[in-house]
Design a protein around this motif. Structure first.
Motif, PDB file in Angstrom:
ATOM      1  N   LYS A 299      -5.828  13.204  -4.859  1.00  0.00           N
ATOM      2  CA  LYS A 299      -6.619  13.137  -6.179  1.00  0.00           C
ATOM      3  C   LYS A 299      -6.453  14.241  -7.107  1.00  0.00           C
ATOM      4  O   LYS A 299      -6.137  15.496  -6.759  1.00  0.00           O
TER       5      LYS A 299
ATOM      6  N   LEU B 151      -4.374   3.072 -11.147  1.00  0.00           N
ATOM      7  CA  LEU B 151      -4.952   2.336  -9.890  1.00  0.00           C
ATOM      8  C   LEU B 151      -5.716   0.849 -10.183  1.00  0.00           C
ATOM      9  O   LEU B 151      -5.244  -0.118  -9.443  1.00  0.00           O
TER      10      LEU B 151
ATOM     11  N   SER C  35      -8.662   1.642   1.703  1.00  0.00           N
ATOM     12  CA  SER C  35      -8.484   2.860   2.215  1.00  0.00           C
ATOM     13  C   SER C  35      -7.052   3.511   1.972  1.00  0.00           C
ATOM     14  O   SER C  35      -6.493   4.128   2.802  1.00  0.00           O
ATOM     15  N   LEU C  36      -6.876   3.379   0.633  1.00  0.00           N
ATOM     16  CA  LEU C  36      -5.424   4.117   0.292  1.00  0.00           C
ATOM     17  C   LEU C  36      -5.502   5.470   0.212  1.00  0.00           C
ATOM     18  O   LEU C  36      -6.409   6.261  -0.046  1.00  0.00           O
ATOM     19  N   ASP C  37      -4.432   6.081   0.762  1.00  0.00           N
ATOM     20  CA  ASP C  37      -4.332   7.609   0.950  1.00  0.00           C
ATOM     21  C   ASP C  37      -3.573   8.238   0.061  1.00  0.00           C
ATOM     22  O   ASP C  37      -2.539   7.886   0.232  1.00  0.00           O
ATOM     23  N   PHE C  38      -4.308   8.813  -1.169  1.00  0.00           N
ATOM     24  CA  PHE C  38      -3.491   9.579  -2.207  1.00  0.00           C
ATOM     25  C   PHE C  38      -3.824  10.830  -2.608  1.00  0.00           C
ATOM     26  O   PHE C  38      -5.262  10.793  -2.471  1.00  0.00           O
TER      27      PHE C  38
ATOM     28  N   GLU D  18       0.730   4.049  -2.844  1.00  0.00           N
ATOM     29  CA  GLU D  18       0.295   5.581  -2.400  1.00  0.00           C
ATOM     30  C   GLU D  18       1.469   6.505  -3.024  1.00  0.00           C
ATOM     31  O   GLU D  18       0.904   7.509  -3.558  1.00  0.00           O
ATOM     32  N   SER D  19       2.522   6.061  -2.928  1.00  0.00           N
ATOM     33  CA  SER D  19       3.336   7.277  -3.301  1.00  0.00           C
ATOM     34  C   SER D  19       3.397   7.203  -4.851  1.00  0.00           C
ATOM     35  O   SER D  19       3.892   8.397  -5.512  1.00  0.00           O
TER      36      SER D  19
ATOM     37  N   ASP E   6       0.922  -1.200   0.145  1.00  0.00           N
ATOM     38  CA  ASP E   6      -0.215   0.176   0.089  1.00  0.00           C
ATOM     39  C   ASP E   6       0.883   1.296  -0.208  1.00  0.00           C
ATOM     40  O   ASP E   6       0.627   2.366  -0.653  1.00  0.00           O
ATOM     41  N   THR E   7       1.903   1.360   0.888  1.00  0.00           N
ATOM     42  CA  THR E   7       2.861   2.534   0.920  1.00  0.00           C
ATOM     43  C   THR E   7       3.353   2.790  -0.452  1.00  0.00           C
ATOM     44  O   THR E   7       3.337   4.070  -0.799  1.00  0.00           O
TER      45      THR E   7
ATOM     46  N   LEU F 268       1.010   6.713  -6.885  1.00  0.00           N
ATOM     47  CA  LEU F 268       0.029   7.504  -7.314  1.00  0.00           C
ATOM     48  C   LEU F 268      -0.132   8.887  -7.087  1.00  0.00           C
ATOM     49  O   LEU F 268      -0.303   9.867  -8.009  1.00  0.00           O
ATOM     50  N   ASN F 269       0.479   9.339  -5.816  1.00  0.00           N
ATOM     51  CA  ASN F 269       0.660  10.893  -5.649  1.00  0.00           C
ATOM     52  C   ASN F 269       1.847  11.362  -6.808  1.00  0.00           C
ATOM     53  O   ASN F 269       1.707  12.583  -7.078  1.00  0.00           O
TER      54      ASN F 269
END
Length: 248
Positions: A95, A72, A90-93, A51-52, A47-48, A54-55
Motif C-alpha cells: 500500500k 487498480l 484478496s490481492l496482496d500488494f 500484484e507485481s 492476479d500475480t 501495483l507493487n
C-alpha cells in the motif's frame, strides 16, 4: 499503429457511457500494465501480474494512494468487463505510504478577489462554477434550453458517469445569462443566413428524430465559439456548428 485491443476497450467503454476522462485514464493504465509485462496479452496474465504491477507503482514510481487506486480500478474493469475473468478480492500488494493532500478551499474573501480579477468574458462561466457547483466541462457544454429561469435552476445532461441532475441558479447571474443568450441568438441569426450551415451538434441520434431542432436557439451552446469553420464530409463542405469554446 493503434492497438486494436485498446480500441475495442475504448469502444466498449463509450457504449457503457463512461466519461471521456475515465476512458483515457483507464486506457493509460491498461497500456502501462501491458508494457510492464513485456507486451503479454492480459488474458494470459492474472492476479500475480497485477500484484507485481501495483507493487511496482508503489515501490518504484512512488505513486499516491489515489493514483494506485485508479490503476487498480482500471485493471479490475479490464478483467471483469473485457477478459471476463474477475481479479481475486484478496490481492496482496504494497500500500502506498504517500500522505493524502489536504484539499484547498478558497475563503469568501479570496473568491471575491478572484472575481475582481476575472476578465469580463470569463466572469459568467466562473460564476456558474462557483454559484452552482458545476464541473468545468458541464459549464462549457451547457445549451440555451438547459437554463430554467422560471425555477431558477440549471439542468445538466450526461454529467460524470452519464448521469443527469439539476443544480441551483444564482439569481445574481440571471441578467448576464439573458445577455449571453441574446449574444448566442445573434450568432445563430448570422449562421442561418449561410446556406451551408449544418446546425448545432445533437447527441444520441436526436438529429434524426428532430431534424430541425439543431438550428433552433434552445439547442445552441450557451458559451459558443465566436467563429465557425469548414469541415469536409464525403467531398462536400459544410459549415461546422459553433462548438462550446470560450473565445480566447
Amino acid at each position: 499503429m493503434k492497438s486494436l485491443f485498446l480500441t475495442m476497450i475504448k469502444d466498449h467503454m463509450y457504449s457503457k457511457r463512461y466519461a471521456k476522462s475515465t476512458i483515457e485514464a483507464y486506457l493509460f493504465w491498461i497500456a502501462s500494465y501491458i508494457r510492464f509485462n513485456n507486451m503479454q496479452h492480459p488474458s494470459s496474465m492474472g492476479d500475480t501480474q497485477v500484484e507485481s504491477y501495483l507493487n511496482h507503482l508503489v515501490n518504484s514510481q512512488n505513486v499516491a494512494q489515489g493514483t494506485k487506486a485508479q490503476a487498480l480500478n482500471a485493471l479490475s474493469f479490464l478483467y471483469k468487463e473485457i477478459i471476463k475473468s474477475p481479479l481475486s478480492l484478496s490481492l496482496d500488494f504494497v500500500k502506498s505510504e504517500r500522505p493524502r493532500k489536504l484539499p484547498v478551499v478558497l475563503t469568501q474573501t479570496e473568491v471575491s478577489a478572484l472575481f475582481k480579477h476575472c476578465v469580463a468574458k470569463h466572469y459568467l462561466p466562473c460564476g456558474l462554477l462557483y454559484g452552482s457547483g458545476m464541473r468545468l466541462m458541464e459549464v462549457l457544454r451547457l445549451r440555451v434550453h438547459d437554463i430554467d429561469f422560471d425555477y431558477s435552476c440549471i439542468r445538466i445532461w450526461d454529467g460524470k458517469g452519464g448521469k443527469n441532475r439539476v443544480v441551483t441558479l444564482a439569481v445574481e447571474l440571471i441578467p448576464q445569462l439573458r445577455s449571453q443568450i441574446q449574444l448566442v441568438d445573434s450568432y445563430l441569426q448570422l449562421d442561418l443566413k449561410n446556406p451551408l450551415y449544418s446546425g448545432a451538434y445533437m447527441p444520441h441520434l436526436l438529429r434524426k428524430k428532430y431534424p430541425n431542432h439543431n438550428k433552433q436557439l434552445g439547442w445552441q451552446y450557451l458559451f459558443s465559439s465566436h467563429k465557425s469553420g469548414p469541415v469536409d464530409l464525403s467531398g462536400l463542405k459544410f459549415v461546422q456548428s459553433r462548438g462550446y469554446l470560450i473565445a480566447a
